[in-house]
Design a protein around this motif. Structure first.
Motif, PDB file in Angstrom:
ATOM      1  N   ILE A 296       0.840  -1.196   0.000  1.00  0.00           N
ATOM      2  CA  ILE A 296       0.000   0.000   0.000  1.00  0.00           C
ATOM      3  C   ILE A 296       0.877   1.249   0.000  1.00  0.00           C
ATOM      4  O   ILE A 296       1.956   1.271   0.596  1.00  0.00           O
ATOM      5  CB  ILE A 296      -0.940  -0.001   1.215  1.00  0.00           C
ATOM      6  N   GLY A 297       0.398   2.285  -0.667  1.00  0.00           N
ATOM      7  CA  GLY A 297       1.033   3.591  -0.625  1.00  0.00           C
ATOM      8  C   GLY A 297      -0.005   4.660  -0.376  1.00  0.00           C
ATOM      9  O   GLY A 297      -1.192   4.375  -0.226  1.00  0.00           O
ATOM     10  N   THR A 298       0.440   5.906  -0.356  1.00  0.00           N
ATOM     11  CA  THR A 298      -0.490   7.013  -0.165  1.00  0.00           C
ATOM     12  C   THR A 298      -0.356   8.031  -1.300  1.00  0.00           C
ATOM     13  O   THR A 298       0.685   8.147  -1.942  1.00  0.00           O
ATOM     14  CB  THR A 298      -0.279   7.712   1.195  1.00  0.00           C
TER      15      THR A 298
ATOM     16  N   ALA B 202       6.548   9.936   8.333  1.00  0.00           N
ATOM     17  CA  ALA B 202       7.055   8.851   9.174  1.00  0.00           C
ATOM     18  C   ALA B 202       5.916   8.043   9.787  1.00  0.00           C
ATOM     19  O   ALA B 202       6.025   6.815   9.920  1.00  0.00           O
ATOM     20  CB  ALA B 202       7.952   9.416  10.275  1.00  0.00           C
ATOM     21  N   ALA B 203       4.823   8.702  10.147  1.00  0.00           N
ATOM     22  CA  ALA B 203       3.677   7.981  10.704  1.00  0.00           C
ATOM     23  C   ALA B 203       3.036   7.076   9.656  1.00  0.00           C
ATOM     24  O   ALA B 203       2.571   5.972   9.965  1.00  0.00           O
ATOM     25  CB  ALA B 203       2.651   8.970  11.250  1.00  0.00           C
TER      26      ALA B 203
ATOM     27  N   GLY C 241       2.692   1.252   7.605  1.00  0.00           N
ATOM     28  CA  GLY C 241       2.845   0.254   6.559  1.00  0.00           C
ATOM     29  C   GLY C 241       2.906   0.775   5.145  1.00  0.00           C
ATOM     30  O   GLY C 241       3.043  -0.015   4.201  1.00  0.00           O
ATOM     31  N   ALA C 242       2.800   2.080   4.940  1.00  0.00           N
ATOM     32  CA  ALA C 242       2.935   2.614   3.576  1.00  0.00           C
ATOM     33  C   ALA C 242       4.346   2.359   3.063  1.00  0.00           C
ATOM     34  O   ALA C 242       5.321   2.626   3.763  1.00  0.00           O
ATOM     35  CB  ALA C 242       2.638   4.105   3.557  1.00  0.00           C
TER      36      ALA C 242
END
Length: 360
Positions: free
Chosen positions: A42-44, A79-80, A85-86
Motif C-alpha cells: 500500500i502507498g499514499t 514517518a507515521a 505500513g505505507a
C-alpha cells in the motif's frame, strides 16, 4: 530467475514479506530471494497533504462544491504513514530557485483563520504542496525536509522493503488577482530535483535506473529480463519515479537512450527503452494493461480511491480491483478511516505490510 520463481511459489499466501514469520512457507530466506517487483504493498496519494483550513475550505466550497469534496482529505506526517505500513509515498514539487515565491498564498490573504508557518517557504529550493494559493499546507513544505524525514525513518528501520517515492511537478495555477503561478520546470529545474535527492540520500541508499539496467542495452531490456534487485539487496533502500506528463518526462530524459545518470525512473509507455515504471490509476478500466505490465516485469502504481468518492460511499470495489490487478503499489488517501465520512479504509488483503504479488 528459476530460483526466484520457485521461492515465490513456495510462499504462503498470508506471508508478510517485510517481516516473515519464519514458519513454513514464510521464511526470511525464501522471501529475500524474491525480486522487488514480486511484491504488492500500500502507498499514499499526496502524502504530504494537510487539511485546508475551515474558513478557506468554505471559500472553495462556495465556488465549487465538487472540487471542495475532492480536496477534503489529509495525511499524517510521512514517518507515521511509514510506521503504519505505507511503502510508497507521493510528493508534489514546485520550482522555487530563489525562494519565497509561494510564501504568500492567496487563500491566507482572504481567510487567515488557522496558523501556518510560512517561513520554510522563503528559502531557495523545491517546495512541496498541492496548490500554492489554495491547498498549500504541507507536513514538510521543503522537498529536502521531506527527504530527511524519510531517510531518518529508513535508517531507523534498515530491514524495510524498498520505498517508492513518486514525484509530480506542478506548474501554472489560478489566474486570479493576487494569485501566484508556479514556475515551469526547465532543464535546470529537472537537474535540481536529482541534486536535492542526492544531497540527502547516499548512492548506497538508492535504487536507480543505472543499477537496474546494469550492462543491458536499455532499461526496458533489463526489466523484461528480470533485472530488478532481490528483496535481500533492496531492503532499506529508496527509489524515486517521476510521475509526470510526457513533455516533462521527455525534458527530464533528454537525449538519453534510457535514463543514464538520472536519479529517478519515469512514468512512460511500456514500449519505451526507458520503461521500468508506469502509473495506471484506473484499476477497473485498465486491469488488462496493468496485469500485462506487471507480468512483463514493470512496476505499476494504481489507486484504490480518488477524490474522496469511495470514502463517502464506503465503496470498496475499486480497492478490490486495484489489489486484484497485480499493481505493486496501491495508493490510497485512507490508511485509516476519516470519522467524518465513515468506515472506509484501505488494508492489504491478508494484513501485513506487503504480500506476494497475485499476478506474478
Amino acid at each position: 530467475m528459476l530460483i526466484a520463481v520457485l521461492a515465490a511459489a513456495a510462499l504462503a499466501g498470508a506471508c508478510d514479506l517485510e517481516a516473515p514469520s519464519g514458519e513454513a512457507g514464510c521464511t526470511r530466506e525464501a522471501v529475500d530471494r524474491l525480486k522487488l517487483n514480486d511484491i504488492q504493498a500500500i502507498g499514499t496519494h499526496n502524502s504530504y497533504k494537510l487539511a485546508i483550513s475551515p474558513a478557506q475550505m468554505k471559500l472553495v466550497r462556495a465556488a465549487d462544491p465538487q472540487q471542495a469534496d475532492a480536496l477534503d482529505y489529509a495525511h499524517r506526517p510521512l514517518a507515521a504513514q511509514l510506521d503504519a505500513g505505507a511503502r510508497q509515498l507521493e510528493l508534489d514539487l514546485l520550482n522555487d530557485p530563489e525562494g519565497g515565491r509561494y510564501a504568500s498564498p492567496l487563500a491566507m490573504k482572504v481567510a487567515n483563520d488557522q496558523p501556518y508557518d510560512l517561513e520554510p517557504l522563503k528559502a531557495p529550493g523545491l517546495k512541496v504542496m498541492h496548490a500554492q494559493d489554495i491547498d498549500y499546507r504541507s507536513t514538510c513544505p521543503r522537498f529536502t525536509t521531506c527527504l530527511e524525514e524519510v531517510r531518518a525513518w529508513s535508517r531507523a528501520h534498515p530491514d524495510h522493503l524498498p520505498l517508492l517515492i513518486l514525484l509530480n511537478l506542478k506548474e501554472g495555477g489560478l489566474t486570479l488577482p493576487g494569485a501566484t503561478l508556479a514556475l515551469p520546470f526547465d532543464g535546470a529545474a529537472m537537474d535540481r530535483v536529482d541534486a536535492e535527492i542526492r544531497s540527502i540520500f547516499q548512492a548506497s541508499e538508492l535504487i536507480t535506473p543505472d543499477q537496474v539496467q546494469g550492462r543491458r542495452r536499455t532499461l526496458r531490456e533489463a526489466v523484461l529480463a528480470g533485472g530488478w534487485p532481490t528483496l535481500k539487496a533492496a531492503r532499506g533502500k529508496v527509489m524515486f519515479a517521476l510521475d509526470a506528463p510526457e513533455d516533462q518526462v521527455a525534458l527530464y530524459r533528454g537525449a538519453r537512450r534510457s535514463l543514464e545518470g538520472r536519479a529517478m525512473f519515469v512514468n512512460i509507455d511500456e514500449s519505451s527503452p526507458a520503461a521500468a515504471y508506469i502509473t495506471l490509476n484506473e484499476p477497473r478500466a485498465q486491469a488488462g494493461r496493468i496485469a500485462a505490465a506487471v507480468k512483463a516485469g514493470l512496476l505499476v502504481r494504481t489507486r484504490a480511491d480518488a477524490d474522496t468518492a469511495e470514502a463517502r460511499a464506503d465503496d470498496r470495489s475499486r480497492q478490490a480491483a486495484a489489489f486484484a490487478s497485480g499493481a505493486q503499489y496501491v495508493s490510497t488517501d485512507y490508511m485509516q478511516p476519516d470519522p467524518r465520512l465513515g468506515p472506509y479504509e484501505t488494508r492489504l488483503p491478508g494484513g501485513g505490510v506487503a504480500r506476494r504479488n497475485p499476478v506474478r
